[in-house]
Scaffold this active site. Structure first.
Site, short mmCIF file in Angstrom:
data_model
loop_
_atom_site.label_atom_id
_atom_site.label_comp_id
_atom_site.label_asym_id
_atom_site.label_seq_id
_atom_site.Cartn_x
_atom_site.Cartn_y
_atom_site.Cartn_z
N ARG A 174 0.86 -1.17 0.00
CA ARG A 174 0.00 0.00 0.00
C ARG A 174 0.90 1.23 0.00
NH1 ARG A 174 -1.96 -3.70 3.81
NH2 ARG A 174 -4.05 -4.52 3.32
N LYS A 222 -1.95 -2.73 7.86
CA LYS A 222 -3.18 -2.33 8.54
C LYS A 222 -3.38 -3.10 9.84
CE LYS A 222 -6.14 -0.74 4.75
NZ LYS A 222 -7.43 -0.99 4.05
N HIS A 249 -1.98 2.33 -6.35
CA HIS A 249 -2.85 1.18 -6.09
C HIS A 249 -2.97 0.30 -7.33
CE1 HIS A 249 -5.51 -0.81 -3.29
NE2 HIS A 249 -6.42 -0.95 -4.23
N ARG A 299 -0.25 -2.09 -7.19
CA ARG A 299 -0.58 -3.16 -6.25
C ARG A 299 -1.44 -4.22 -6.94
NH1 ARG A 299 -0.93 -4.44 -0.76
NH2 ARG A 299 -2.99 -4.99 0.06
N HIS A 321 -3.21 -9.18 3.10
CA HIS A 321 -4.65 -9.33 3.30
C HIS A 321 -4.91 -10.33 4.42
CE1 HIS A 321 -5.37 -8.03 -1.12
NE2 HIS A 321 -5.36 -7.00 -0.31
N TYR A 356 -8.53 -7.97 -6.45
CA TYR A 356 -7.24 -7.53 -6.97
C TYR A 356 -6.82 -8.29 -8.22
CZ TYR A 356 -6.38 -4.64 -2.89
OH TYR A 356 -6.45 -3.65 -1.94
#
Length: 339
Positions: free
Chosen positions: A182, A208, A281, A284, A307, A316
């Site tokens: 990210r 995250k 992104h 990514r 993830h 994705y």
């Protein structure tokens, strides 16, 4: 709006929002207040008012995108001209407003949620998503080749020492395209996050929800990293941010908003036949799409991207031209006939 911003920032203390997510929500509602008019009463706004704001935001210049190459981190924006907001930025802005107005209804700031009456279509707003965000093999190869050339070419002696950012730009693009972090993970990276284990170079990525993952770097990426640390970063280091991996020419940690300009500078060196605009992104998505297309284990790809749920990968995985034809040419049930 000010009360909402205070509330969102307070949620970072309890861990409900990451600082990066909170900053996006705060910035978007402040932009909404500016576009709607600071003198307006919130409960007086209806769907037509929100429609007008969404359209105004869509036409708003995007400071991350610059036409032409700029050796610094933003000095040429006023001269180069700017593009309007991307489809992804428009979709993010609309989501931020939806979250805000849901809270406003719960808190009693408005009687009705005006987002329910919004009529602006995706076509009028430029589309919520790009049709295909992942680069093809040819496009990704062109971008990576341009980054390698940028890292290898000698820098003209006339260039100021503190503005020689070619190695930094090359490393940032290669990390985005091959590891798929990210953009916040890339800009938060520190030199000490890269370590060697068993002869392989790893990147400890802080993602995250406080989760970390150790991702091994392909050999060419590790070599470029060493080159940047030896020759590129010392030119930018002012001692202001002693830990940051990617530094601006002022010696500060590279900001999230600067990363698009970095990509655009590398894209400008790609031959036109292989060039296509892409966001951080989008790179990514490129990582995920090509790892999965190469039949890489899905759980391994999930761990590379950070993830928590395997089902997230479906968002994705973008379609690639020619992949169905390639799959049918190596059909497993017809291997005996080919032999």
């Amino acid at each position: 709006m000010d009360r909402y911003v205070e509330l969102v920032r307070a949620k970072t203390v309890t861990g409900q929002f990451s600082p990066a997510t909170a900053e996006v929500y705060c910035r978007d509602v402040q932009t909404f207040a500016e576009l709607a008019g600071a003198g307006r009463v919130l409960d007086d706004l209806d769907g037509a008012d929100v429609d007008a704001v969404l359209l105004a935001f869509a036409r708003r210049p995007d400071g991350r995108r610059r036409a032409g190459e700029d050796g610094g981190d933003g000095g040429g924006a006023a001269r180069a001209g700017r593009a309007s907001q991307s489809a992804a930025s428009q979709a993010r802005f609309r989501r931020s407003l939806s979250v805000f107005f849901r809270h406003a209804v719960t808190a009693g700031w408005v009687q009705l949620d005006p987002m329910r009456a919004v009529t602006v279509s995706a076509r009028e707003r430029g589309g919520l998503r790009a049709e295909r965000r992942a680069l093809t093999v040819e496009q990704a190869g062109g971008l990576l080749a341009a980054a390698r050339r940028m890292a290898e070419e000698p820098v003209p002696a006339a260039r100021r020492r503190d503005q020689r950012t070619e190695l930094r730009d090359a490393l940032a693009v290669v990390l985005l395209a091959t590891v798929g972090p990210r953009v916040s993970e890339l800009t938060r990276a520190n030199v000490e996050d890269f370590f060697v284990n068993g002869g392989d170079r790893y990147w400890r990525i802080f993602g995250k929800g406080g989760r970390t993952r150790d991702v091994p770097l392909p050999r060419p990426v590790a070599v470029l990293l060493e080159e940047y640390l030896a020759r590129g970063r010392p030119l930018l280091d002012r001692g202001v941010e002693p830990k940051a991996l990617l530094l601006s020419w002022r010696g500060r940690r590279l900001a999230r908003g600067d990363v698009q300009a970095v990509i655009d500078r590398v894209l400008a060196r790609v031959e036109p036949s292989r060039r296509r605009a892409v966001t951080p992104h989008g790179l990514r998505h490129t990582t995920a799409t090509h790892l999965l297309a190469a039949a890489t284990d899905m759980d391994a790809v999930r761990r590379v991207l950070g993830h928590s749920d395997l089902s997230t990968l479906s968002r994705y995985r973008d379609e690639l031209p020619g992949e169905l034809e390639a799959a049918m040419r190596v059909h497993p049930l017809l291997e005996e006939g080919r032999r």
